[in-house]
Structure formats: structure tokens, C-alpha cells
Design an enzyme around this catalytic site. Structure first.
Site, PDB file in Angstrom:
ATOM      1  N   TYR A  65       0.814  -1.218   0.000  1.00  0.00           N
ATOM      2  CA  TYR A  65       0.000   0.000   0.000  1.00  0.00           C
ATOM      3  C   TYR A  65       0.848   1.269   0.000  1.00  0.00           C
ATOM      4  CZ  TYR A  65       1.386  -0.280   4.846  1.00  0.00           C
ATOM      5  OH  TYR A  65       2.149  -0.384   5.992  1.00  0.00           O
ATOM      6  N   GLY A  66       2.174   1.139   0.061  1.00  0.00           N
ATOM      7  CA  GLY A  66       3.022   2.318   0.216  1.00  0.00           C
ATOM      8  C   GLY A  66       4.075   2.452  -0.860  1.00  0.00           C
ATOM      9  N   THR A  67       5.325   2.540  -0.446  1.00  0.00           N
ATOM     10  CA  THR A  67       6.426   2.863  -1.362  1.00  0.00           C
ATOM     11  C   THR A  67       6.778   1.728  -2.317  1.00  0.00           C
ATOM     12  OG1 THR A  67       8.177   2.127   0.147  1.00  0.00           O
ATOM     13  CG2 THR A  67       7.417   4.427   0.359  1.00  0.00           C
ATOM     14  N   LEU A  68       6.202   0.530  -2.135  1.00  0.00           N
ATOM     15  CA  LEU A  68       6.492  -0.601  -3.025  1.00  0.00           C
ATOM     16  C   LEU A  68       5.511  -0.699  -4.197  1.00  0.00           C
ATOM     17  CD1 LEU A  68       7.382  -3.232  -0.282  1.00  0.00           C
ATOM     18  CD2 LEU A  68       8.968  -2.278  -1.967  1.00  0.00           C
ATOM     19  N   GLU A 117      11.303  -4.539   5.226  1.00  0.00           N
ATOM     20  CA  GLU A 117      10.278  -3.906   6.060  1.00  0.00           C
ATOM     21  C   GLU A 117      10.628  -3.942   7.552  1.00  0.00           C
ATOM     22  OE1 GLU A 117       8.212  -2.084   4.794  1.00  0.00           O
ATOM     23  OE2 GLU A 117       7.307  -2.898   3.003  1.00  0.00           O
TER      24      GLU A 117
END
Length: 153
Positions: free
Chosen positions: A7-10, A82
């Protein structure tokens, strides 16, 4: 293969997406887009503007993201990347499929899948009460909180 919801920087177009397509780290196959079945707070926090999904079910928004099928090597890389289990914890969450890659197939396009998600139950209390909640993350969004890459810290 395991399913992972990012849901983020990936996500595609975000600062760390390069890791998802680096086959030296393992295999990650994009499966589709989804949204958490339960609501969670998604905040951008810390001096590096890192997106965090706080593991507080029922609070916040249905978080938008991408579903990937990953091999064991990529899953191990993601755990390390992570900071699992200290910074984030990898837990199974129910994800509603919004758009499935490739038509015809398994019927998963209308369903709910269980995916691994990196969220956190360990965070300063002010994140929960003092920061805005987002339903979708974009490093260059209107919030003005651009993510700081690890190599730039």
C-alpha cells in the site's frame, strides 16, 4: 507462492517499486489492485515520511493497494526490507479485489483474498491521534510529505 498486499512505497510508480521488479531479490508478479476489507489508519510519519498502516482494525479507511504473488526469496527480502518483526509485522489481512490482472481465470476478480500485509502495532501514540489518515498513498501527493529513500538518509 504467497500473496502480499502493498500500500506504500512498493507500489507501481512509488520510490521503492524497483525492488518489486528486481528478480535478483526474488519473483513478484502483479496480480491486481485491492482494498482492505476492514478500515485501518494509514499515516505518513517520522522524519523520512514513511507510510505506516497502523494495526487498529475498524479505525481509518479501506486502504488501497496492489496484490502481488511472491516467491519465498522475495518474501524473505520483503521481511528484511520492512524491518519485520520490529518495525512492521507481517500479518494476514482480508483484501477485497478491485481490479484483477488478466480476464477469465479463477474467479478471484470478484472476491476477497487473504494476503500478507506489513502493518505495525508498535508506534508512538501521537501517530494514532495526531496524524491525518489516508486511504491511498502517493509519495508525491498533495500532503507534501515526500518519502526519503534509504540511500539519501
Amino acid at each position: 507462492m504467497a500473496r502480499v498486499f502493498v500500500y506504500g512505497t512498493l507500489k507501481k510508480g512509488q520510490p521503492n517499486y524497483k525492488h518489486m521488479i528486481n528478480t535478483a531479490k526474488g519473483l513478484a508478479k502483479f496480480q491486481g489492485r485491492g482494498r482492505t476489507v476492514e478500515k485501518y489508519p494509514l499515516v505518513i510519519a517520522g522524519k523520512y515520511n514513511i507510510p505506516y498502516m497502523l494495526n487498529i482494525p475498524g479505525t481509518g479507511h479501506h486502504i488501497a493497494g496492489e496484490i502481488y504473488s511472491v516467491d519465498e526469496q522475495m518474501l524473505q527480502f520483503l521481511d528484511e526490507f520492512e524491518g519485520c518483526p520490529d518495525m512492521y509485522q507481517r500479518t494476514l489481512m482480508r483484501i477485497q479485489v478491485v481490479e484483477w490482472e488478466g480476464k477469465g481465470g479463477t474467479g478471484e476478480a470478484e472476491g476477497v483474498l487473504e494476503c500478507f500485509v506489513y502493518s505495525t502495532a508498535t508506534y508512538p501514540p501521537e501517530w494514532w491521534v495526531g496524524l491525518p489518515y489516508y486511504d491511498s498513498y502517493d509519495s508525491s501527493g498533495k500532503h507534501g510529505l515526500s518519502y526519503v529513500l534509504r540511500e539519501s538518509r
